[in-house]
Design an enzyme around this catalytic site. Sequence first.
Site: not given
Ligand code: 13P
Length: 257
Positions: A11-13, A101, A103, A173, A179, A219, A240-241
């Site tokens: 998930n590149w956000k 998600h 966020e 999640e 993050g 993470s 994510g990251g």
């Molecule tokens: P991180 O891997 O950066 O913690 O993000 C997880 C995430 O929100 C994937 O949707």
Amino acid sequence: MSDRTPIIAGNWKMHRDHLEAIQLVQKLAYHLNEVDYEGQEVVVCPPFVALRSIQTLIQSDKLPIGLGAQNCHPEDEGAFTGEISVPMLARLDVSYVICGHSERRALFGETDADVAAKARAVQRHGLRPVLCVGEVKEEREAGRAVEVVVSQLRGSLDGLTIDDPDALVIAYEPVWAIGTGLTATPDDAQEMCATIRAELGERVGSQIAAAMRIQYGGSVKPGNIRQLMAQPDIDGALVGGASLSSEDFALIVGHRR
Ligand code: 13P
């Protein structure tokens, strides 16, 4: 070992423009071997504006990489300025749409009902929702994690048809792990994923629930993916990251090497 096909998704956000996105996928493909794709699905979820470029790249280079979107609108079309519909995503060969998600829930006010409406729209057009649930730190500390996640799950599944285990992917999640570099311990992640599977069993029957895929997200890194994937109820990762680095994401996808 279950016969569920694991799914590792990035998930590149809101990162990478379409040119950077092409480079990232090209580099990822360079780092991955044929065996890395075997027996598991590899998916990238770039921002909307990069979907077309990546679709073209996947097609022209015949890459065994799936395409996901990060959000959608529940209606098929209409006067909804700035929104993107599921039929538009379907035309771009998008297979998965992340729904709910944390966020989007926290920063854009999405409720379980909103998430369910989006997930229903995704299903209506033959795509698969990746439905996200997870508790915040205070809820976990108060011993309410299971209650919160089960409630999100019930609300977000409202009206969804699940007669095929592949119709839907769940992503657990924990918000405090997103993050932050704090990963849930493999035991904690497993415990919640098993709880989610049991709850799904109540909803869709234990046979279908046993064949559904539940991802862990929060993470996920090259250093912890193996332990997480070794858990019996964890069938993949939503990254994510670390998915923004072709090297790290390739190590995560290639964790069985
Ligand atoms: P991180 O891997 O950066 O913690 O993000 C997880 C995430 O929100 C994937 O949707």
